[in-house]
Scaffold this motif. Sequence first.
Motif, PDB file in Angstrom:
ATOM      1  N   GLY A 196      93.785 -65.589  58.483  1.00 61.26           N
ATOM      2  CA  GLY A 196      94.889 -64.833  57.909  1.00 61.26           C
ATOM      3  C   GLY A 196      95.807 -64.338  59.013  1.00 61.26           C
ATOM      4  N   LEU A 197      96.732 -63.455  58.631  1.00 55.96           N
ATOM      5  CA  LEU A 197      97.714 -62.968  59.598  1.00 55.96           C
ATOM      6  C   LEU A 197      97.042 -62.295  60.788  1.00 55.96           C
ATOM      7  CD1 LEU A 197     100.562 -62.277  60.518  1.00 55.96           C
ATOM      8  CD2 LEU A 197     100.446 -60.226  59.075  1.00 55.96           C
ATOM      9  N   LEU A 198      96.102 -61.402  60.532  1.00 56.04           N
ATOM     10  CA  LEU A 198      95.468 -60.653  61.611  1.00 56.04           C
ATOM     11  C   LEU A 198      94.711 -61.581  62.553  1.00 56.04           C
ATOM     12  CD1 LEU A 198      95.406 -57.641  62.294  1.00 56.04           C
ATOM     13  CD2 LEU A 198      93.135 -57.530  61.260  1.00 56.04           C
ATOM     14  N   GLY A 199      94.012 -62.555  61.983  1.00 58.99           N
ATOM     15  CA  GLY A 199      93.259 -63.497  62.805  1.00 58.99           C
ATOM     16  C   GLY A 199      94.163 -64.330  63.695  1.00 58.99           C
ATOM     17  N   LEU A 200      95.290 -64.773  63.151  1.00 54.90           N
ATOM     18  CA  LEU A 200      96.216 -65.595  63.941  1.00 54.90           C
ATOM     19  C   LEU A 200      96.893 -64.781  65.040  1.00 54.90           C
ATOM     20  CD1 LEU A 200      97.840 -67.789  61.141  1.00 54.90           C
ATOM     21  CD2 LEU A 200      95.929 -68.352  62.653  1.00 54.90           C
ATOM     22  N   GLU A 201      97.178 -63.519  64.758  1.00 55.58           N
ATOM     23  CA  GLU A 201      97.760 -62.671  65.800  1.00 55.58           C
ATOM     24  C   GLU A 201      96.752 -62.421  66.914  1.00 55.58           C
ATOM     25  OE1 GLU A 201      99.140 -59.276  63.552  1.00 55.58           O
ATOM     26  OE2 GLU A 201     101.163 -60.078  63.497  1.00 55.58           O
ATOM     27  N   ALA A 202      95.490 -62.215  66.540  1.00 54.90           N
ATOM     28  CA  ALA A 202      94.443 -62.046  67.554  1.00 54.90           C
ATOM     29  C   ALA A 202      94.312 -63.314  68.384  1.00 54.90           C
ATOM     30  CB  ALA A 202      93.112 -61.701  66.884  1.00 54.90           C
ATOM     31  N   ALA A 203      94.340 -64.469  67.713  1.00 56.56           N
ATOM     32  CA  ALA A 203      94.211 -65.745  68.409  1.00 56.56           C
ATOM     33  C   ALA A 203      95.371 -65.970  69.375  1.00 56.56           C
ATOM     34  CB  ALA A 203      94.148 -66.882  67.392  1.00 56.56           C
TER      35      ALA A 203
ATOM     36  N   LEU B  79      95.765 -72.158  56.299  1.00 57.71           N
ATOM     37  CA  LEU B  79      95.930 -70.835  56.905  1.00 57.71           C
ATOM     38  C   LEU B  79      96.761 -69.909  56.017  1.00 57.71           C
ATOM     39  CD1 LEU B  79      96.785 -71.970  60.553  1.00 57.71           C
ATOM     40  CD2 LEU B  79      94.541 -71.331  59.631  1.00 57.71           C
ATOM     41  N   MET B  80      96.474 -68.614  56.156  1.00 62.61           N
ATOM     42  CA  MET B  80      97.250 -67.555  55.498  1.00 62.61           C
ATOM     43  C   MET B  80      97.459 -67.853  54.014  1.00 62.61           C
ATOM     44  SD  MET B  80     100.108 -66.431  58.377  1.00 62.61           S
ATOM     45  CE  MET B  80     100.853 -65.239  57.248  1.00 62.61           C
ATOM     46  N   GLU B  81      96.380 -68.185  53.317  1.00 56.92           N
ATOM     47  CA  GLU B  81      96.503 -68.582  51.923  1.00 56.92           C
ATOM     48  C   GLU B  81      96.983 -67.441  51.026  1.00 56.92           C
ATOM     49  OE1 GLU B  81      92.316 -67.066  52.431  1.00 56.92           O
ATOM     50  OE2 GLU B  81      93.724 -68.288  53.562  1.00 56.92           O
ATOM     51  N   ARG B  82      96.877 -66.191  51.489  1.00 54.31           N
ATOM     52  CA  ARG B  82      97.377 -65.080  50.676  1.00 54.31           C
ATOM     53  C   ARG B  82      98.885 -64.896  50.803  1.00 54.31           C
ATOM     54  NH1 ARG B  82      92.926 -60.159  51.076  1.00 54.31           N
ATOM     55  NH2 ARG B  82      91.153 -61.355  50.291  1.00 54.31           N
ATOM     56  N   GLN B  83      99.460 -65.421  51.878  1.00 54.17           N
ATOM     57  CA  GLN B  83     100.900 -65.279  52.083  1.00 54.17           C
ATOM     58  C   GLN B  83     101.670 -66.592  51.965  1.00 54.17           C
ATOM     59  OE1 GLN B  83      98.715 -63.961  54.533  1.00 54.17           O
ATOM     60  NE2 GLN B  83      98.867 -61.829  53.883  1.00 54.17           N
ATOM     61  N   LEU B  84     100.984 -67.725  52.094  1.00 59.07           N
ATOM     62  CA  LEU B  84     101.670 -69.015  52.115  1.00 59.07           C
ATOM     63  C   LEU B  84     101.046 -69.969  51.105  1.00 59.07           C
ATOM     64  CD1 LEU B  84     101.929 -69.534  55.997  1.00 59.07           C
ATOM     65  CD2 LEU B  84     103.637 -68.502  54.478  1.00 59.07           C
ATOM     66  N   ASP B  85     101.812 -70.988  50.730  1.00 62.28           N
ATOM     67  CA  ASP B  85     101.234 -72.049  49.916  1.00 62.28           C
ATOM     68  C   ASP B  85     100.677 -73.139  50.838  1.00 62.28           C
ATOM     69  OD1 ASP B  85     103.463 -73.366  50.858  1.00 62.28           O
ATOM     70  OD2 ASP B  85     104.348 -73.754  48.885  1.00 62.28           O
ATOM     71  N   LEU B  86     100.140 -74.184  50.253  1.00 61.78           N
ATOM     72  CA  LEU B  86      99.474 -75.226  51.036  1.00 61.78           C
ATOM     73  C   LEU B  86     100.427 -75.880  52.034  1.00 61.78           C
ATOM     74  CD1 LEU B  86      97.040 -77.092  51.598  1.00 61.78           C
ATOM     75  CD2 LEU B  86      97.814 -78.541  49.697  1.00 61.78           C
TER      76      LEU B  86
ATOM     77  N   LYS C  72     106.850 -62.950  61.865  1.00 61.50           N
ATOM     78  CA  LYS C  72     107.014 -63.979  62.884  1.00 61.50           C
ATOM     79  C   LYS C  72     105.624 -64.215  63.451  1.00 61.50           C
ATOM     80  CE  LYS C  72     110.733 -64.094  65.423  1.00 61.50           C
ATOM     81  NZ  LYS C  72     111.377 -65.419  65.206  1.00 61.50           N
ATOM     82  N   VAL C  73     104.999 -65.311  63.059  1.00 60.75           N
ATOM     83  CA  VAL C  73     103.641 -65.633  63.491  1.00 60.75           C
ATOM     84  C   VAL C  73     103.722 -66.576  64.682  1.00 60.75           C
ATOM     85  CG1 VAL C  73     101.400 -66.541  62.802  1.00 60.75           C
ATOM     86  CG2 VAL C  73     102.842 -65.403  61.116  1.00 60.75           C
ATOM     87  N   SER C  74     103.360 -66.077  65.853  1.00 58.10           N
ATOM     88  CA  SER C  74     103.411 -66.884  67.082  1.00 58.10           C
ATOM     89  C   SER C  74     104.766 -67.561  67.259  1.00 58.10           C
ATOM     90  CB  SER C  74     102.288 -67.924  67.075  1.00 58.10           C
ATOM     91  OG  SER C  74     101.046 -67.297  67.183  1.00 58.10           O
ATOM     92  N   GLY C  75     105.829 -66.814  66.955  1.00 56.42           N
ATOM     93  CA  GLY C  75     107.177 -67.331  67.153  1.00 56.42           C
ATOM     94  C   GLY C  75     107.741 -68.097  65.973  1.00 56.42           C
TER      95      GLY C  75
END
Length: 804
Positions: free
Chosen positions: A154-161, A180-187, A321-324
């Motif tokens: 999710g968002l938090l995991g990707l920001e940590a990564a 990824l981020m299935e709660r905020q994005l579609d497939l 903005k996830v990793s830019g």
Amino acid sequence: MRKEKLIVIGNGMAGIRAVEEIISLSPEIFDITVFGSEPHPNYNRILLSKVLQGDTSVEDITLNDWNWYEENDITLYIEEKVISIDSINQEIRTDQGKIEFYDKLIIATGSLPFILPIPGVEKEGVTTFRDISDTNQMVKASQQYKKAAVIGGGLLGLEAARGLLNLGMDVTVVHLSSYLMERQLDLTAGKLLQQELEQQGMSFLLEKQTQEITGHERVEGLKFSDGNLLETDFVVMAAGIRPNTELAQKAGLHINRGIVVNDYMETSSANIYAVGECAEHKGMVYGLVAPLYEQGKVLAKTICGGDVRPYQGSVLSTQLKVSGVDVFSAGDFIEDEQKKSIKVFDEQDGIYKKIVLKGNQIVGAVLFGDSRDGNRLFSMIQKQQDVSEVEKISILQPISGQGSGSLVASMSADDIVCGCNGVSKGTIVEAIQNQGCTSVDELKACTSASRSCGGCKPLVAELLQHTLGSEFDGAAQKEAICGCTSLSRDEVVEEIRAKGLSHTREVMNVLGWSNEEGCSKCRPALNYYLGMVNPTGYVDERESRFVNERMHANIQKDGTYSVVPRMYGGVTNADDLRRIADVVDKYNIPLVKVTGGQRLDLFGVKKEDLPLVWEELDMPSGYAYGKSLRTVKTCVGEQFCRFGTQDSMGVGIALEKKFEGLWTPHKVKMAVSACPRSCAESGFKDIGFIGIDGGWEIYVGGNGGTHLRGGDLLYKVKTDEELMEITGAYLQYYRETANYLERTSAWIERIGIKNVQAILDNVEERKKLNLRIDEALSTYRDPWKEIVENKQAKKELFETVVTS
């Protein structure tokens, strides 16, 4: 009339936002006390990922600093947890034995990270990503280990990564879902994001269920339900959050997933309210900041007795903005039999847009790669706008179509520009037209637009330009020193010089401050700039300093203070040690600790005892509280060490005595090492000196904190005299060109080491800088001795001032 006692349990974004709203509505009604479990003032948890990634500092994400609590008469207890609530007698009890009565109680305990119930979670090297402590642990781990696994895509995991990747680790994200981020994005958007992040260096294991964390005492790997293994040195749990309801449950409040509240944020018990991630409203628990702020506004009006529009729940939107990579989602964005979608996909530029319609209403949207239309679409979803007369594909606007200027023009006055803070286009336009706001910073201070995640800042800037039209001044969009003015640091300093300004209030008056009292950000800055420009003529304004500098000691969470006497170069003697021991015994000081800067810190001194302690120590202040030279750390040097090539202690003592009491934009720490083994850790200080055969290497811009930075080689010099000359010129150039509260590490990255070297290479300029720093140093007088000898100052500071 007695003020009502309001207690807030939780010092996070939701609870303190509710307090801000209460103060705005009725500043005189409540005596407010806040209990926070962390050792920090209120900070922006959304931006923790930027701290981890090295883009900013903890200080920069602070929303309300220590001074804000003091200025608003709020008692803040940090690192203290409320452990029970007695709703009958209206009392709370803390883990430190405090019992406090309340008239009104707000529970804002937030959420807890979800820890997978699997074997091995207790092992060393497993952490969550929820607060500053977790962030520091991740930074520390990156310095020792190379392989990291993040459980949760999710968002938090990707920001940590992303942060761990920036810190040099090999990162694998393990996720249970197929994208990824299935709660905020579609497939489609989720897969596009994965492709982008893989190009950045992340690895992914999708549809993987972690069964066990392997290793002995420390994590060595992950074992999955399919039998596969992943080797790793460090594990971050980012698998979700759950409402923190334990305290409310023990108090007998109605609990479901969260603390159940009605439309006025009232719990099942009289005079107790809940807000934020711990609260459940109509079956919903919200984890995004915008709904929490909406709840805070309703709660404030309820508790202040005003006209309240009931809280009806929130339509969720996420603009990130996830990793830019720009992503946006809102509403119900998954198609089914009743809901149909319209999509635009530009594979060449990696832009994907989708709206979901239910009949003739837009109910959801997903944007990837270009999220500029997010606010407009979110507004249409919120309004349940009928689009039956509109050509549906035009709602998405062709990617090559109208520019961003026409976007803000097409927005209606009630369209939301800043989702986090609920600020509409109309509110921003009103601030520009009627309150004279001409910059994004002024709008942020006036309306709170862009104050939280900052994602709407470009749209705010576009709206500013569109509203002002020909009056828009692009040059004025520099960074102002605070929201009270549009002037930058350089402009303020130049005006102080040119007009001969001598007091903070004079600066505010002459330069047209919008807030005639200033704020906790600009007053200390102005006080510093005035003293820097005219060191011999300026009289320091104590009331414009932060509380620690005003009291000349560091306030602790229990209201006591710590005292650090000066020990030049970390060298002491028997007489000083005896005096310290006698003072510790006489004033029952509970803790004496050796600091990282080779000094002794006396913790637990009562406020009223501070002048007596200083007098009996009869040692200079160590300035451990100041934006100044703190300490010069040294190794034992050539006198004792077999490897020493230089007299590190002698040079360290000379440096500390020379620059003692020098006020600087931020704290400055030095270290002197007698040889390249650098036992004094000279490579990670603001200024570090390393002895070499025949001279010294001078390193600058180092930082050993959260944003770890090795120092840059500034100069090699042959003599101690050259060392002093270069150091003085460098420090003065930093004093004259840095923004207030800008560390040398950030300053050197902004200015550039080569530009600094070019200035110092000029012998005449170097001499002028040293003359100016000598003038500043000529005003030094030990503040402890000054207060001991000044009865009036002693009375004002230690008999009448209330601090918390």
